[in-house]
Design a protein around this motif. Structure first.
Motif, mmCIF file in Angstrom:
data_model
loop_
_atom_site.group_PDB
_atom_site.id
_atom_site.type_symbol
_atom_site.label_atom_id
_atom_site.label_comp_id
_atom_site.label_asym_id
_atom_site.label_seq_id
_atom_site.Cartn_x
_atom_site.Cartn_y
_atom_site.Cartn_z
ATOM 1 N N GLN A 88 0.917 -1.106 -0.157
ATOM 2 C CA GLN A 88 0.034 0.229 -0.047
ATOM 3 C C GLN A 88 1.067 1.197 -0.080
ATOM 4 O O GLN A 88 1.877 1.234 0.778
ATOM 5 C CB GLN A 88 -0.939 -0.104 1.260
ATOM 6 C CG GLN A 88 -1.967 1.176 1.095
ATOM 7 C CD GLN A 88 -3.079 0.658 2.051
ATOM 8 O OE1 GLN A 88 -2.825 0.726 3.372
ATOM 9 N NE2 GLN A 88 -4.323 1.079 1.828
ATOM 10 N N LEU B 10 -7.432 0.129 -3.592
ATOM 11 C CA LEU B 10 -7.308 0.606 -2.246
ATOM 12 C C LEU B 10 -5.686 0.616 -1.847
ATOM 13 O O LEU B 10 -5.497 0.977 -0.687
ATOM 14 C CB LEU B 10 -8.020 0.019 -1.420
ATOM 15 C CG LEU B 10 -9.787 -0.074 -1.681
ATOM 16 C CD1 LEU B 10 -10.407 -0.769 -0.419
ATOM 17 C CD2 LEU B 10 -10.153 1.416 -1.662
ATOM 18 N N THR C 45 -12.517 -4.509 -5.014
ATOM 19 C CA THR C 45 -11.398 -4.691 -4.329
ATOM 20 C C THR C 45 -11.293 -5.957 -3.977
ATOM 21 O O THR C 45 -12.211 -6.989 -3.808
ATOM 22 C CB THR C 45 -11.356 -3.853 -2.988
ATOM 23 O OG1 THR C 45 -10.372 -4.157 -2.298
ATOM 24 C CG2 THR C 45 -12.834 -3.923 -2.185
ATOM 25 N N GLY D 151 -10.276 -6.800 -0.998
ATOM 26 C CA GLY D 151 -10.672 -6.556 0.350
ATOM 27 C C GLY D 151 -9.456 -6.718 1.396
ATOM 28 O O GLY D 151 -9.592 -6.730 2.597
ATOM 29 N N TRP E 193 -7.392 -1.313 3.319
ATOM 30 C CA TRP E 193 -8.415 -0.467 3.747
ATOM 31 C C TRP E 193 -7.864 0.957 3.619
ATOM 32 O O TRP E 193 -6.648 1.153 3.953
ATOM 33 C CB TRP E 193 -9.021 -1.000 5.044
ATOM 34 C CG TRP E 193 -10.190 0.185 5.299
ATOM 35 C CD1 TRP E 193 -10.158 0.943 6.702
ATOM 36 C CD2 TRP E 193 -11.519 0.140 4.768
ATOM 37 N NE1 TRP E 193 -11.451 1.533 6.627
ATOM 38 C CE2 TRP E 193 -12.222 1.141 5.422
ATOM 39 C CE3 TRP E 193 -12.034 -0.165 3.495
ATOM 40 C CZ2 TRP E 193 -13.540 1.678 4.924
ATOM 41 C CZ3 TRP E 193 -13.040 0.297 3.072
ATOM 42 C CH2 TRP E 193 -13.877 1.228 3.864
ATOM 43 N N ASP F 67 -9.000 4.423 5.761
ATOM 44 C CA ASP F 67 -9.698 4.925 6.679
ATOM 45 C C ASP F 67 -10.507 6.134 6.382
ATOM 46 O O ASP F 67 -9.937 6.896 5.615
ATOM 47 C CB ASP F 67 -9.094 5.498 8.132
ATOM 48 C CG ASP F 67 -8.310 4.220 9.043
ATOM 49 O OD1 ASP F 67 -9.067 3.115 8.887
ATOM 50 O OD2 ASP F 67 -7.377 4.274 9.476
ATOM 51 N N LEU G 230 -19.223 -0.980 -2.199
ATOM 52 C CA LEU G 230 -17.807 -1.758 -2.030
ATOM 53 C C LEU G 230 -18.071 -3.107 -2.256
ATOM 54 O O LEU G 230 -18.976 -3.627 -1.841
ATOM 55 C CB LEU G 230 -17.365 -1.690 -0.611
ATOM 56 C CG LEU G 230 -15.870 -1.945 -0.230
ATOM 57 C CD1 LEU G 230 -15.100 -1.009 -1.027
ATOM 58 C CD2 LEU G 230 -15.628 -2.020 1.305
ATOM 59 N N HIS H 195 -9.416 -7.444 5.492
ATOM 60 C CA HIS H 195 -9.339 -6.414 6.577
ATOM 61 C C HIS H 195 -10.656 -6.280 7.149
ATOM 62 O O HIS H 195 -11.741 -6.319 6.637
ATOM 63 C CB HIS H 195 -8.879 -5.374 5.891
ATOM 64 C CG HIS H 195 -8.640 -4.159 6.761
ATOM 65 N ND1 HIS H 195 -9.538 -3.243 7.723
ATOM 66 C CD2 HIS H 195 -7.304 -3.518 7.034
ATOM 67 C CE1 HIS H 195 -8.744 -2.468 8.307
ATOM 68 N NE2 HIS H 195 -7.566 -2.643 7.909
ATOM 69 N N ALA I 3 -12.324 -3.959 8.596
ATOM 70 C CA ALA I 3 -13.113 -3.037 8.072
ATOM 71 C C ALA I 3 -13.767 -3.040 6.757
ATOM 72 O O ALA I 3 -15.165 -2.717 6.615
ATOM 73 C CB ALA I 3 -12.281 -1.609 7.998
ATOM 74 N N VAL I 4 -13.228 -3.716 5.817
ATOM 75 C CA VAL I 4 -13.629 -4.353 4.491
ATOM 76 C C VAL I 4 -15.033 -5.021 4.814
ATOM 77 O O VAL I 4 -15.937 -5.057 4.284
ATOM 78 C CB VAL I 4 -12.732 -4.714 3.779
ATOM 79 C CG1 VAL I 4 -13.565 -5.295 2.257
ATOM 80 C CG2 VAL I 4 -11.704 -3.831 3.550
ATOM 81 N N ARG J 226 -17.918 -3.387 5.907
ATOM 82 C CA ARG J 226 -18.507 -2.313 4.896
ATOM 83 C C ARG J 226 -18.952 -2.814 3.544
ATOM 84 O O ARG J 226 -19.930 -2.481 2.895
ATOM 85 C CB ARG J 226 -17.365 -1.258 4.699
ATOM 86 C CG ARG J 226 -17.294 -0.233 5.783
ATOM 87 C CD ARG J 226 -18.242 1.011 5.462
ATOM 88 N NE ARG J 226 -18.356 1.396 4.189
ATOM 89 C CZ ARG J 226 -17.390 2.513 3.960
ATOM 90 N NH1 ARG J 226 -16.828 3.032 4.738
ATOM 91 N NH2 ARG J 226 -17.422 3.042 2.639
#
Length: 230
Positions: free
Chosen positions: A10, A93, A115, A117, A120, A122, A130, A140, A142-143, A146
């Motif tokens: 990333q 991402l 993605t 996944g 992420w 923030d 998504l 992740h 958060a993924v 969401r």
């Protein structure tokens, strides 16, 4: 890239620059918005290397997010009531697309992110749709919370009898089944893998069709390939 691409981490730049493969107009061929005319922003580089991936995403160039925005605007016909913009890759991402997303939403665009996944950002705007196509055993957190739609790439002979989803990760040297949905209300799409071999593709299509019929998933076909679009 068929698993031969470099693994890229990333990269959250602070200068508004994005590594972009291409920006083009087409018809969304997969998942929940299949059939919708769209502008695709394909970002370069990926943190995974999938054996069945046939997308070229390593020959892009650095562009400022404003130039990407202008390119999208130039491709949207006036007649489109609410433009659909799809951020894809590679892994979108992997780069900081938050400001680009904000600008697209300000332009009254509908934004969809495709993605795998595992990464992420923030404070990614919650209006983004998504769509996750899992390629690893864990997403992740958060993924996973969401995601609106899960899309699985199916290959005949590689599906779990209990849920009709892939038993194996497409990552080279990795032996694990890919992540599953965590909420019953999250929609699952199944899509036959394009193995670039007619008989094998026919088997994959049959496997996806039977998985959908048995478990109530929605069948996703690559409409853009059928229509010979990018």
């Amino acid at each position: 890239m068929f698993g031969a691409n470099p693994i890229r981490k990333q990269e959250l730049r602070q200068d508004g620059q994005l590594w972009v493969q291409e920006v083009f107009r087409t018809i969304q061929g997969e998942g929940p918005l299949a059939g919708r005319p769209a502008v695709f922003v394909r970002l370069a580089g990926c943190n995974l290397a999938c054996k069945f991936c046939d997308t070229e995403f390593e020959s892009g160039k650095m562009e400022h997010e404003l130039d990407v925005l202008y390119a999208v605007r130039a491709l949207v016909p006036r007649a489109w009531p609410r433009p659909l913009v799809v951020l894809t890759g590679g892994e979108p991402l992997r780069q900081d697309v938050r400001e680009l997303v904000t600008r697209l939403l300000y332009d009254q665009c509908e934004v969809q992110v495709e993605t795998a996944g595992t990464l992420w950002l923030d404070n990614l705007d919650r209006r983004v749709q998504l769509v996750v196509s899992p390629k690893t055993g864990k997403l992740h957190d958060a993924v996973a919370q969401r995601v609106t739609d899960w899309k699985y790439i199916l290959r005949a002979g590689e599906l779990d009898e209990d849920d009709g989803l892939p038993m194996f990760s497409p990552q080279t040297g990795v032996k694990q089944r890919v992540a599953r949905p965590i909420y019953a209300e999250q929609q699952v799409w199944v899509q036959p893998c394009d193995d670039h071999e007619p008989m094998r593709n026919k088997e994959n299509l049959e496997a996806a069709k039977q998985s959908a019929l048995k478990f109530g998933y929605r069948l996703s076909l690559q409409q853009h390939k059928i229509l010979e679009l990018p």
